[in-house]
Design an enzyme around this catalytic site. Structure first.
Site, short mmCIF file in Angstrom:
data_model
loop_
_atom_site.label_atom_id
_atom_site.label_comp_id
_atom_site.label_asym_id
_atom_site.label_seq_id
_atom_site.Cartn_x
_atom_site.Cartn_y
_atom_site.Cartn_z
N GLU A 155 0.81 -1.23 0.00
CA GLU A 155 0.00 0.00 0.00
C GLU A 155 0.84 1.28 0.00
O GLU A 155 0.46 2.28 0.60
CB GLU A 155 -0.96 0.00 1.21
N ASN A 197 2.12 -5.24 -3.07
CA ASN A 197 0.79 -5.69 -2.66
C ASN A 197 -0.10 -4.48 -2.36
O ASN A 197 0.34 -3.53 -1.71
CB ASN A 197 0.96 -6.53 -1.37
N HIS A 233 -10.10 -7.22 -1.13
CA HIS A 233 -11.13 -7.08 -0.09
C HIS A 233 -12.37 -6.59 -0.82
O HIS A 233 -12.51 -5.41 -1.13
CB HIS A 233 -10.67 -6.09 0.99
N GLU A 262 -5.54 -11.33 -0.34
CA GLU A 262 -6.25 -11.08 0.93
C GLU A 262 -7.76 -11.16 0.71
O GLU A 262 -8.52 -10.35 1.26
CB GLU A 262 -5.88 -9.69 1.49
N ASP A 264 -11.59 -11.45 0.73
CA ASP A 264 -12.80 -11.68 1.52
C ASP A 264 -13.93 -10.93 0.82
O ASP A 264 -13.67 -10.04 0.01
CB ASP A 264 -12.67 -11.30 3.01
O1 9MR Z 1 -6.18 -8.17 9.38
C1 9MR Z 1 -5.20 -7.33 9.95
C2 9MR Z 1 -5.68 -6.82 11.31
O2 9MR Z 1 -5.78 -7.89 12.22
C3 9MR Z 1 -4.70 -5.78 11.85
O3 9MR Z 1 -5.25 -5.21 13.03
C4 9MR Z 1 -4.46 -4.69 10.81
C5 9MR Z 1 -3.40 -3.73 11.28
O4 9MR Z 1 -2.14 -4.35 11.43
O5 9MR Z 1 -4.03 -5.28 9.58
C6 9MR Z 1 -4.96 -6.16 9.02
O6 9MR Z 1 -4.45 -6.68 7.80
C7 9MR Z 1 -4.36 -5.76 6.72
C8 9MR Z 1 -3.18 -6.17 5.87
O7 9MR Z 1 -2.02 -6.25 6.64
C9 9MR Z 1 -2.98 -5.23 4.69
N1 9MR Z 1 -4.18 -5.11 3.92
C10 9MR Z 1 -5.39 -4.80 4.65
C11 9MR Z 1 -5.58 -5.82 5.78
C12 9MR Z 1 -6.90 -5.57 6.50
O8 9MR Z 1 -6.86 -4.32 7.11
#
Ligand code: 9MR
Length: 352
Positions: A155, A197, A233, A262, A264
């Protein structure tokens, strides 16, 4: 009631539910079917969920790729400058290796989960480059040869695709912090595949155009990059298979692997039968798109059971549905229609 009819009823009442469960246990797993199609099927995993035997059973039998959901982010691995904590990540690595799962490392650069030493600095450019190099050499170097793929940058491009997002690394180093990270990761493990990513880059749009331009630029200047992760997502009913296929194709033609990293599928309201059927159809279309592309090498969901989805978090700020059920297994680990859809489509394509 005729006796025979009563017996049939009894059969269904007593036996049918257990038949359902054993049919699931005896059927080919997603993992078997993905292997037949030569792709990875993966899930993001929280280390604490490995304490749950049902979770462990499904994870190890149904998936052959594992992404640490949080355990490899900078704030987890290097909470204080120069002090690393690999315990949780090591636990996930051991699990993956015991179950012959490939690890998708996530992530070296991100604007979230930033340790306070990095946010506060201050660093000169050279000091920050040293700190970035040290983080990457230490993390990637520790697992050299054991992690097939690293999300080097997550990101880092701004949402409108106009340039880079502001982050502490960028503030201290400048715009070349992203390419430096790719170079350091390559130096630390020359065999690892290095990925960019992001979200909202699945289809063709301004942001995915910016990713395409960045990859082209890196390749032209000899910066090592091997793939693009489309987070995916998704919102129910908004998948654009044609656009995704087109984007996979153009990245593939540059020489990139593409992975759905990722996935969902979220929705408003209760998970009614009708919603779960529509969700299954979205999962099917994503899998078809991946299998149709010669460049798509992995299909990873952001979790295993709805019970632990990040989308039930109360502080997301953009989506509130405490009963959202975006994954393949329900709260009690029963396979959902989306799971059945993936089994069906993987079976169809395996036979081709
Ligand atoms: O699913 C993850 C969540 O448990 C954490 O609190 C959050 C912050 O670290 O990150 C979430 O995962 C993210 C991923 O690392 C990057 N893309 C978006 C995901 C969902 O927010």
């Amino acid at each position: 009631m005729p006796k025979i009819f009563a017996r049939v009823m009894l059969f269904f009442i007593i036996l049918a539910p257990s038949l359902g469960a054993s049919a699931f246990e005896e059927a080919p797993t997603l993992r078997d079917l993905a292997e037949q199609n030569d792709i990875y099927i993966g899930a993001a995993v929280y280390v604490s969920h490995l304490n749950d035997p049902l979770f462990v059973d499904i994870l190890g039998s149904q998936f052959n790729m594992l992404t640490p959901e949080n355990e490899a982010k900078a704030c987890e691995l290097q909470p204080r400058l120069g002090q690393f904590d690999f315990r949780n990540f090591d636990t996930l690595m051991d699990f993956a290796e015991e179950h012959e799962m490939t690890v998708h490392g996530h992530t070296l650069l991100w604007h979230q989960c930033v340790p306070s030493w990095l946010a506060n600095g201050p660093f000169s450019r050279d000091e920050a480059i040293d700190a970035l190099r040290d983080h990457i050499m230490t993390v990637v170097g520790r697992y050299k040869g054991r992690i097939a793929i690293w999300d080097v940058a997550n990101e880092t491009i701004a949402d409108d695709g106009s340039g880079l997002r502001d982050t502490p690394w960028r503030q201290w180093i400048g715009d070349d912090y992203v390419e430096l990270a790719f170079q350091f990761a390559h130096e630390a493990d020359p065999d690892a595949l290095l990925f960019y990513n992001d979200y909202n880059i699945e289809s063709v749009n301004d942001k995915s155009d910016a990713v395409y331009a960045m990859v082209s630029d890196f390749l032209a200047r000899g910066i090592p990059i091997h793939g693009v992760g489309m987070q995916s997502h998704m919102i129910l009913g908004q998948i654009d298979p044609y656009g995704i296929a087109k984007n996979m194709q153009r990245l593939g033609e540059l020489g990139m692997q593409v992975q759905i990293t990722e996935l969902d599928v979220r929705f408003e309201g209760e998970p009614s039968d009708q919603i779960l059927r529509r969700q299954a159809s979205d999962y099917r279309r994503m899998m078809e798109t991946c299998l149709e592309s010669e460049y798509c090498t992995a299909f990873i969901t952001w979790g295993v059971s709805d019970r632990y989805t990040w989308l039930r978090g109360s502080n997301l700020g953009f989506f509130e549905n405490p009963v959202v059920a975006p994954l393949l297994f329900d709260d009690d680990y029963n396979p959902k229609p989306a799971y059945d859809a993936l089994v069906e489509v993987l079976t169809e394509y395996a036979g081709e």
